[in-house]
Design a protein around this motif. Sequence first.
Motif, PDB file in Angstrom:
ATOM      1  N   GLY A 155     -53.814  -2.434  19.187  1.00  0.00           N
ATOM      2  CA  GLY A 155     -53.879  -3.831  18.776  1.00  0.00           C
ATOM      3  C   GLY A 155     -52.968  -4.098  17.596  1.00  0.00           C
ATOM      4  N   VAL A 156     -52.574  -5.358  17.452  1.00  0.00           N
ATOM      5  CA  VAL A 156     -51.684  -5.769  16.370  1.00  0.00           C
ATOM      6  C   VAL A 156     -52.362  -6.883  15.587  1.00  0.00           C
ATOM      7  CG1 VAL A 156     -49.417  -6.702  15.743  1.00  0.00           C
ATOM      8  CG2 VAL A 156     -49.636  -5.149  17.702  1.00  0.00           C
ATOM      9  N   LEU A 157     -52.425  -6.732  14.276  1.00  0.00           N
ATOM     10  CA  LEU A 157     -52.907  -7.761  13.360  1.00  0.00           C
ATOM     11  C   LEU A 157     -51.764  -8.089  12.417  1.00  0.00           C
ATOM     12  CD1 LEU A 157     -55.038  -9.534  11.966  1.00  0.00           C
ATOM     13  CD2 LEU A 157     -55.841  -7.501  10.756  1.00  0.00           C
ATOM     14  N   ALA A 158     -51.156  -9.266  12.599  1.00  0.00           N
ATOM     15  CA  ALA A 158     -49.958  -9.629  11.850  1.00  0.00           C
ATOM     16  C   ALA A 158     -50.219 -10.856  11.004  1.00  0.00           C
ATOM     17  CB  ALA A 158     -48.791  -9.890  12.810  1.00  0.00           C
ATOM     18  N   ALA A 159     -49.574 -10.903   9.840  1.00  0.00           N
ATOM     19  CA  ALA A 159     -49.688 -12.041   8.930  1.00  0.00           C
ATOM     20  C   ALA A 159     -48.300 -12.545   8.595  1.00  0.00           C
ATOM     21  CB  ALA A 159     -50.425 -11.630   7.651  1.00  0.00           C
ATOM     22  N   LEU A 160     -48.171 -13.863   8.497  1.00  0.00           N
ATOM     23  CA  LEU A 160     -46.889 -14.464   8.137  1.00  0.00           C
ATOM     24  C   LEU A 160     -47.112 -15.807   7.459  1.00  0.00           C
ATOM     25  CD1 LEU A 160     -45.006 -16.099  11.123  1.00  0.00           C
ATOM     26  CD2 LEU A 160     -47.435 -15.614  11.187  1.00  0.00           C
ATOM     27  N   GLN A 161     -46.070 -16.323   6.805  1.00  0.00           N
ATOM     28  CA  GLN A 161     -46.148 -17.591   6.084  1.00  0.00           C
ATOM     29  C   GLN A 161     -45.575 -18.750   6.879  1.00  0.00           C
ATOM     30  OE1 GLN A 161     -44.657 -17.467   2.042  1.00  0.00           O
ATOM     31  NE2 GLN A 161     -45.389 -15.378   1.715  1.00  0.00           N
ATOM     32  N   ASP A 162     -44.488 -18.514   7.580  1.00  0.00           N
ATOM     33  CA  ASP A 162     -43.780 -19.577   8.287  1.00  0.00           C
ATOM     34  C   ASP A 162     -43.957 -19.375   9.792  1.00  0.00           C
ATOM     35  OD1 ASP A 162     -42.101 -21.505   9.270  1.00  0.00           O
ATOM     36  OD2 ASP A 162     -40.388 -20.983   8.014  1.00  0.00           O
ATOM     37  N   PRO A 163     -44.688 -20.271  10.474  1.00  0.00           N
ATOM     38  CA  PRO A 163     -44.965 -20.055  11.900  1.00  0.00           C
ATOM     39  C   PRO A 163     -43.927 -20.637  12.856  1.00  0.00           C
ATOM     40  CG  PRO A 163     -46.224 -21.930  11.124  1.00  0.00           C
ATOM     41  CD  PRO A 163     -45.426 -21.430   9.942  1.00  0.00           C
ATOM     42  N   ARG A 164     -42.788 -21.079  12.357  1.00  0.00           N
ATOM     43  CA  ARG A 164     -41.808 -21.682  13.256  1.00  0.00           C
ATOM     44  C   ARG A 164     -41.289 -20.675  14.274  1.00  0.00           C
ATOM     45  NH1 ARG A 164     -37.402 -23.944   9.312  1.00  0.00           N
ATOM     46  NH2 ARG A 164     -37.920 -21.930   8.340  1.00  0.00           N
ATOM     47  N   LYS A 165     -40.868 -21.176  15.421  1.00  0.00           N
ATOM     48  CA  LYS A 165     -40.451 -20.324  16.534  1.00  0.00           C
ATOM     49  C   LYS A 165     -39.253 -19.464  16.164  1.00  0.00           C
ATOM     50  CE  LYS A 165     -41.652 -19.627  20.891  1.00  0.00           C
ATOM     51  NZ  LYS A 165     -43.022 -19.346  21.325  1.00  0.00           N
ATOM     52  N   GLU A 166     -38.330 -20.011  15.396  1.00  0.00           N
ATOM     53  CA  GLU A 166     -37.156 -19.231  15.026  1.00  0.00           C
ATOM     54  C   GLU A 166     -37.502 -18.116  14.041  1.00  0.00           C
ATOM     55  OE1 GLU A 166     -36.981 -23.254  12.817  1.00  0.00           O
ATOM     56  OE2 GLU A 166     -37.478 -22.464  14.806  1.00  0.00           O
ATOM     57  N   VAL A 167     -38.665 -18.215  13.404  1.00  0.00           N
ATOM     58  CA  VAL A 167     -39.120 -17.167  12.488  1.00  0.00           C
ATOM     59  C   VAL A 167     -39.951 -16.137  13.229  1.00  0.00           C
ATOM     60  CG1 VAL A 167     -40.512 -16.691  10.432  1.00  0.00           C
ATOM     61  CG2 VAL A 167     -39.049 -18.723  10.513  1.00  0.00           C
ATOM     62  N   MET A 168     -40.868 -16.603  14.114  1.00  0.00           N
ATOM     63  CA  MET A 168     -41.754 -15.703  14.861  1.00  0.00           C
ATOM     64  C   MET A 168     -41.736 -16.147  16.317  1.00  0.00           C
ATOM     65  SD  MET A 168     -43.708 -13.103  14.554  1.00  0.00           S
ATOM     66  CE  MET A 168     -45.137 -12.259  15.202  1.00  0.00           C
ATOM     67  N   ASN A 169     -40.795 -15.587  17.083  1.00  0.00           N
ATOM     68  CA  ASN A 169     -40.622 -16.054  18.458  1.00  0.00           C
ATOM     69  C   ASN A 169     -41.599 -15.431  19.445  1.00  0.00           C
ATOM     70  OD1 ASN A 169     -39.617 -13.499  18.494  1.00  0.00           O
ATOM     71  ND2 ASN A 169     -37.559 -14.039  19.213  1.00  0.00           N
ATOM     72  N   ILE A 170     -42.499 -14.550  18.980  1.00  0.00           N
ATOM     73  CA  ILE A 170     -43.482 -13.943  19.882  1.00  0.00           C
ATOM     74  C   ILE A 170     -44.897 -14.357  19.484  1.00  0.00           C
ATOM     75  CG2 ILE A 170     -42.023 -11.954  20.393  1.00  0.00           C
ATOM     76  CD1 ILE A 170     -43.766 -10.323  18.451  1.00  0.00           C
TER      77      ILE A 170
END
Length: 473
Positions: A376-391
Amino acid sequence: MFKKLPGDETRSLVSTTPDTAVVFRPAVVHTPAIISLVLWLCRLVPRLVRLVWRHPLAVTVPVLVGVVWVRYGYGLALVVFGLVLTVGLSWFSLDRASFLRWVGWRLLAFARWFWIYRRHWQPVLTVAGLARHLRGRDYLPRLVRVECNEWADRVTVRMLGGQAVKDWADRTDNLAHGFGAPSCRVAVERAGRLVLTFPRRDPLANPLPAVPVPDAASVGPVEIGQQEDGRPLRLKVHGTHVLVAGATGTGKGSFLWGTIRGLLPAMRAGLVQVWALDPKRMELSFGRPLFGDRYAADPKQCADLLDEVVCVMQERADRFAGLQRNHTPTIQDPFVLVIVDEVAFLTAYQSDRQLKQQISAALATLTTQGRAVGVGVLAALQDPRKEVMNIRNLFPDKIALRLDESEQVDMVLGDGARDRGALADHISPIPQLGAGVGYVRLETSPDPVRVRAAYVSDHDIRAMVADFEGVSR
């Protein structure tokens, strides 16, 4: 489709005399009084029956006191009222929970139904555009019932024929202000019926202390906080992937460390391995001894660690092929949880293009193939835009903490989430009020749930390291 009403035919009349108005007087039909009385009774009796059925206490007690007053005088009526009041206070002092469940919340629901919702129902819905006036007739959605609990009112509504959930979701601000509530959330009960939730207070206003480390070893769901309705927040990590998105300082670390804290007994038993990627070198580094060799901070090390996880996943897939479809954690094949803090640094802001592609490919492989084999993967990020996190769409379960823009809510939780009440852009930026507060949208439910993760302090993390150092080796 609609029956022509008296007066509609005046539109087709033309006067042949200049400056002469056309006057039309529709025929007046005198209805016998007995028919009007029967129709009035046919409407009154079902409403009275429905009122007694839904609010038996609020109706029975006043009626009983009134009957005693009429037949035996006000003295005995006061005695009966005092007896009922004494019994209620005694019940409340002895068992407050059961009194509120059977009496308190029902009386409050009747009071708010009578004074708030029934009283303002027609004007609020008319101004909000949810009522209709067609060919001289008013069509109004029906107020079915009102239920109260410790923190909110739940109002069940029967929609008009032809209305959609989006018609109501687009007007949550109108409904909240119209009924004097801080917010409104829309959920579907069944076809044609909605449940509107109007909070009366915020049960998540105060920070929560860290949840105690469980006694039993389990891969989850792990308890990491509290839901708005008072139930524990249990996060499922085995058999899914979780994405946590929020601006800086919103408490993403509480979700990461709360999950690790809940898995510590399973890590000690060898049923769970936590692989930590900490490109910021600030969050997960506090518990580095817990991860052993499965910790990486440098982008090159993170890429190599992810490739190693992919190899583990593929080796398991080769062994499980044709034998099993679901993973059961064992010491030989433990559940592997990959925690990535600030994943955007590795997938979008990485200057080395080859390294960025390597990391993105590994994460995409894990999120598409890892669930069945216990990765399993538990990921955290600040910017949810597609160009930042495309998956981001490869994560079935998503959590939105405070976000900067309203459009980002739907980016994280899916289309329509904000219209259903996930106001992640309205969460307070004050850490005392908003840190760890967010909305969870699970794969199995389209309705977002407001939650708050318990705060795992630096002292708690150091205590975890002291008690469980090296358990993941």
